[in-house]
Write a protein that holds these residues in place. Structure first.
Motif, PDB file in Angstrom:
ATOM      1  N   GLU A 172       0.413  -0.656   0.179  1.00  0.00           N
ATOM      2  CA  GLU A 172      -0.267   0.126  -0.275  1.00  0.00           C
ATOM      3  C   GLU A 172       0.674   1.349  -0.391  1.00  0.00           C
ATOM      4  N   ALA A 173       2.161   1.014  -0.281  1.00  0.00           N
ATOM      5  CA  ALA A 173       3.175   2.970  -0.203  1.00  0.00           C
ATOM      6  C   ALA A 173       3.765   2.831  -0.851  1.00  0.00           C
ATOM      7  N   ASP A 174       3.880   4.397  -1.127  1.00  0.00           N
ATOM      8  CA  ASP A 174       4.905   4.645  -2.643  1.00  0.00           C
ATOM      9  C   ASP A 174       6.368   4.494  -2.061  1.00  0.00           C
ATOM     10  N   VAL A 175       6.495   4.213  -0.964  1.00  0.00           N
ATOM     11  CA  VAL A 175       7.788   4.144  -0.997  1.00  0.00           C
ATOM     12  C   VAL A 175       8.067   2.920   0.397  1.00  0.00           C
ATOM     13  N   VAL A 176       9.269   2.278   0.041  1.00  0.00           N
ATOM     14  CA  VAL A 176       9.298   0.674   0.788  1.00  0.00           C
ATOM     15  C   VAL A 176      10.341   0.915   0.956  1.00  0.00           C
ATOM     16  N   VAL A 177      10.979   0.717   2.117  1.00  0.00           N
ATOM     17  CA  VAL A 177      12.474   0.121   2.826  1.00  0.00           C
ATOM     18  C   VAL A 177      12.362  -1.092   2.740  1.00  0.00           C
ATOM     19  N   TYR A 178      12.947  -2.286   2.229  1.00  0.00           N
ATOM     20  CA  TYR A 178      13.704  -2.775   2.920  1.00  0.00           C
ATOM     21  C   TYR A 178      15.031  -3.688   3.056  1.00  0.00           C
ATOM     22  N   SER A 179      15.295  -4.009   5.016  1.00  0.00           N
ATOM     23  CA  SER A 179      16.169  -4.452   5.068  1.00  0.00           C
ATOM     24  C   SER A 179      17.138  -5.734   4.595  1.00  0.00           C
ATOM     25  N   LYS A 180      18.417  -6.066   5.257  1.00  0.00           N
ATOM     26  CA  LYS A 180      19.157  -7.200   4.792  1.00  0.00           C
ATOM     27  C   LYS A 180      18.518  -8.354   5.482  1.00  0.00           C
ATOM     28  N   SER A 181      18.048  -8.817   6.800  1.00  0.00           N
ATOM     29  CA  SER A 181      17.612  -8.765   8.075  1.00  0.00           C
ATOM     30  C   SER A 181      16.159  -9.794   7.468  1.00  0.00           C
TER      31      SER A 181
END
Length: 307
Positions: A172-181
């Protein structure tokens, strides 16, 4: 005036520095102990405020929405006193029946540079109804914002592999940040593999980001399949001191680039800037002075380059 509303948990961190990580049932003396306000959202806001001040950008309203313990508790007082007057905490929800704040107990190993985190949070989560009254990044709240504020931009951080519901939020988001973990916990072996696979799922996003610690970060624009990679910024002849909050600092740098230089910095420049401020952070204790460390780069920043 632009406004940024950050929703997330405020923690009080207790950090023990040890020579090595203890084995089970081992007794070990710590070389130092420190306590400070933590949590992804508060750390991000602290750094973003410094960046705005140090580069003399236009004023921006910074607001935090979080659940805190009782109004007069020591934990709530510590959280509120950790910010300057430029951060608005009036919309935080205080649980008057609870005295203990959300807490993290962090063991930092000098020999390996690793950190082990144990969290404790007994505070009841924010409800969607409570959020509506003040206008928790739950699925219902994101949809509410979409309906009430058609121009709002929503970013979501997908960090903990075991936390349910993050994939639905990302969709649902405009910007998504994924972590390495999170990426590795879901079977992805690289930055690019993660982002290209998630582009199919996060179908509303205009920008996807993935951080990989010392191996850098990458961004993908789903609509055009443009993929950009930037190696981590490593300051010469400086020793890594404190990696706690490096990811939050990266996010603050990226939001700064997106909000304040959306048109005059390229995607690569935004990524480089976020990596740079995160690289500066890990060679110092905590977050104070990060904005000042960038002042020597102010002329090149105005020229839209990364020094």
């Amino acid at each position: 005036m632009k406004s940024l509303v950050a929703v997330g948990a405020c923690y009080v961190d207790t950090i023990l520095t040890v020579d090595h990580y203890p084995s089970e049932d081992e007794k070990l003396r710590a070389s130092s102990i420190s306590r400070r306000r933590g949590g992804n959202v508060p750390n991000l806001i602290e750094v973003l405020q410094q960046l705005l001040e140090s580069t003399e950008m236009e004023q921006m309203s910074l607001k935090i929405v979080a659940v805190l313990p009782a109004t007069l508790s020591a934990g709530t007082k510590q959280v509120k006193e950790s910010f300057t007057s430029g951060v608005d905490l009036r919309h935080c929800i205080c649980r008057e029946a609870f005295r203990e704040p959300a807490s993290s107990y962090i063991i930092r190993s000098q020999s390996s540079g690793s950190r082990t985190v144990v969290n404790y949070n007994d505070l009841p989560e924010m409800t969607a109804e409570e959020f509506f009254q003040i206008a928790k990044t739950t699925l219902e709240c994101i949809r509410y914002l979409r309906q009430q504020f058609t121009t709002v931009k929503i970013s979501v951080e997908v960090e903990k592999p075991s936390r349910p519901g993050l994939q639905e939020l990302a969709a649902e988001a405009d910007v998504v940040v994924y972590s390495k973990s999170w990426a590795q916990g879901n079977g992805y072996q690289s930055l690019e593999e993660c982002l290209r696979a998630q582009a199919v799922i996060a179908h509303k996003a205009s920008l996807l980001l993935c951080t990989w610690g010392k191996d850098g970060a990458a961004a993908l624009i789903p609509s055009s399949s443009i993929y950009v990679f930037s190696p981590a910024y490593i300051a010469e002849n400086l020793q890594v001191i404190d990696t706690i909050g490096a990811g939050d600092t990266f996010m603050a740098g990226m939001l700064y680039g997106l909000i304040c230089h959306g048109d005059d910095w390229s995607l690569l420049q935004k990524l480089q800037f976020a990596n740079k401020i995160a690289g500066i952070k890990v060679v110092q204790e905590g977050f104070p002075g990060l904005g000042a460390s960038l002042q020597t780069c102010s002329s090149s920043l105005k020229g839209h380059s990364i020094c």
